[in-house]
Design an enzyme around this catalytic site. Structure first.
Site, mmCIF file in Angstrom:
data_model
loop_
_atom_site.group_PDB
_atom_site.id
_atom_site.type_symbol
_atom_site.label_atom_id
_atom_site.label_comp_id
_atom_site.label_asym_id
_atom_site.label_seq_id
_atom_site.Cartn_x
_atom_site.Cartn_y
_atom_site.Cartn_z
ATOM 1 N N GLY A 10 -0.593 14.588 8.744
ATOM 2 C CA GLY A 10 -0.236 13.285 7.724
ATOM 3 C C GLY A 10 -2.687 13.255 6.453
ATOM 4 N N PHE A 11 -2.266 12.328 6.739
ATOM 5 C CA PHE A 11 -2.942 11.214 6.186
ATOM 6 C C PHE A 11 -4.326 11.031 6.912
ATOM 7 C CE2 PHE A 11 -4.702 7.044 4.968
ATOM 8 C CZ PHE A 11 -5.946 6.868 4.232
ATOM 9 N N ILE A 12 -4.181 10.132 8.369
ATOM 10 C CA ILE A 12 -4.148 9.660 9.716
ATOM 11 C C ILE A 12 -5.430 10.562 10.067
ATOM 12 C CG2 ILE A 12 -5.528 8.226 11.158
ATOM 13 C CD1 ILE A 12 -4.211 6.306 9.385
ATOM 14 N N ASP A 31 3.955 18.170 13.038
ATOM 15 C CA ASP A 31 3.839 17.816 11.958
ATOM 16 C C ASP A 31 5.766 18.393 11.501
ATOM 17 O OD1 ASP A 31 2.257 16.052 10.469
ATOM 18 O OD2 ASP A 31 3.690 16.448 8.764
ATOM 19 N N ASN A 32 6.653 17.237 11.033
ATOM 20 C CA ASN A 32 7.105 17.488 10.234
ATOM 21 C C ASN A 32 7.323 17.985 8.537
ATOM 22 O OD1 ASN A 32 7.992 14.969 9.709
ATOM 23 N ND2 ASN A 32 9.635 15.323 10.938
ATOM 24 N N GLY A 36 3.429 14.120 5.717
ATOM 25 C CA GLY A 36 2.652 15.045 5.655
ATOM 26 C C GLY A 36 2.875 16.495 4.278
ATOM 27 N N ALA A 117 -0.531 5.487 18.731
ATOM 28 C CA ALA A 117 -0.872 4.726 17.036
ATOM 29 C C ALA A 117 -0.020 4.184 16.824
ATOM 30 C CB ALA A 117 -1.043 5.882 16.051
ATOM 31 N N TYR A 149 10.977 -1.738 11.344
ATOM 32 C CA TYR A 149 9.989 -1.550 11.867
ATOM 33 C C TYR A 149 9.009 -1.604 12.375
ATOM 34 C CZ TYR A 149 6.025 1.883 10.315
ATOM 35 O OH TYR A 149 4.757 2.480 11.169
ATOM 36 N N LYS A 153 7.909 -0.481 16.225
ATOM 37 C CA LYS A 153 6.883 0.289 16.344
ATOM 38 C C LYS A 153 6.146 -1.158 17.809
ATOM 39 C CE LYS A 153 4.097 2.599 15.379
ATOM 40 N NZ LYS A 153 4.218 4.137 14.912
#
Ligand code: UDP
Length: 319
Positions: A10-12, A31-32, A36, A117, A149, A153
């Site tokens: 992914g991005f981060i 990663d699925n 990403g 995260a 959401y 988290k």
């Protein structure tokens, strides 16, 4: 050291993988590819110390094997983007709840340090001047996907803290505020990549609501520095940290700034939230982190201001 990054394509995650490889660590990625992309790893894919597993954190046995092989788990895999969450509420909740449970369960089996995260969405509608780690979470009805959401988290954080207290699992929780930079896709609704793309293509720049809501944006490399700093800080165990920048801008001004840097002819248009997201959608007027704890523990100081963040990101979009 051997690191496992969930959501590493992914991005981060991909920026973190690159930084860890540069420090000569070995990096495992799971990663699925839901949000990403393998192309995020193009520049490191031939590094012998990178091991990529295209699979889901819901696949317990694969995950367990990877956790076993690693020294430290950085759990980033999660649904991203307000728009994505609204379009995929079930998958978002399942990844956050079951996925994180799987990660913590496996990490506890082998007592591996977990960096979790988390997100500033945790604070919900609390729009106080500076959000402190112990501030109240103010949420609306469960009918609004965003609050579901946020709740998922928060449950992740509660689970991690419970593992820490009851099982002595070493954990660190980092709450990311708005993060931007190269490789962030505009597909999931984040404002800066969307505005840049609209400005570059000469399309209308769509400001949602009255545009006077404000945000503080961080450059992804500052976030990566903070993650690595916290992992290397023994006192950070069992603690929660805001990770972000304190330079604040309204979304309306952000649109004007991006339009000016790009020298775009785009019009700036205003769109009601109900049309942009879903009926009853609620936004936060302001979201600014108190980062004094991060400063105290790892002497954190963001290296990139908004001007640099926008210029770098715009250059990458052009390329
Ligand atoms: N936003 C906007 N236009 C867009 C995308 C987002 O005006 O095309 C607004 C959005 O409503 C919010 C802010 O920009 O007030 C930041 O949105 P983003 O989804 O990037 O992050 P978050 O809402 O999680 O802070």
């Amino acid at each position: 050291m051997k690191f496992l990054i969930t959501g590493g394509a992914g991005f981060i995650g991909s920026h973190l993988a690159e930084a860890l490889l540069n420090q000569k660590h070995e990096v495992f990625i799971i990663d699925n590819l839901s949000t990403g992309r393998l192309s995020n790893l193009d520049h490191i894919i031939n590094n012998k110390k990178l091991h990529c597993c295209i699979d889901d954190i819901l696949n317990k046995s694969v995950l367990n094997n990877l956790v076993k092989k690693s020294d430290i788990v950085v759990h980033i895999a999660a649904a991203v983007g307000v728009k994505y969450i609204i379009d995929n509420p079930l998958l978002s909740l399942e990844t956050n709840l079951v996925g994180t449970q799987n990660v913590l369960y496996s990490a506890n089996e082998y007592k591996k340090l977990v960096f979790l995260a988390s997100t500033s969405e945790i604070y919900g509608k609390n729009s106080k001047e500076l959000l402190h780690e112990d501030d109240d979470r103010i949420l609306g009805t469960t009918r609004i996907s965003r609050w579901g959401y946020s709740t998922s988290k928060a449950v992740d954080e509660c689970l991690a803290l419970a593992y820490s207290r009851e099982k002595k699992l070493p954990i660190i929780i980092g709450r990311f505020f708005n993060t931007v930079g190269p490789r962030q896709s505009e597909r999931y609704g984040m404002v800066i990549p969307r505005f840049i793309k609209q400005a570059l293509l000469g399309h209308p720049i769509t400001v949602y609501g009255d545009g006077r809501q404000s945000r503080c944006f961080s450059y992804v490399l500052d976030i990566v520095d903070a993650i690595i700093g916290l992992i290397n800080c023994p006192k950070a165990k069992s603690e929660i940290f805001n990770i972000g920048n304190t330079e604040e801008i309204t979304i309306e001004k952000l649109a004007q700034k991006i339009k000016a840097i790009v020298k775009s002819d785009s019009d700036i248009v205003y769109m009601p939230y109900n049309k942009a997201y879903e009926e009853g959608f609620e936004d936060m007027r302001k979201r600014k982190p108190d980062i004094s704890k991060l400063k105290k523990y790892i002497n954190f100081k963001p290296k990139y201001n908004l001007e640099a963040i926008l210029k770098n990101t715009i250059e990458c979009f052009k390329a």
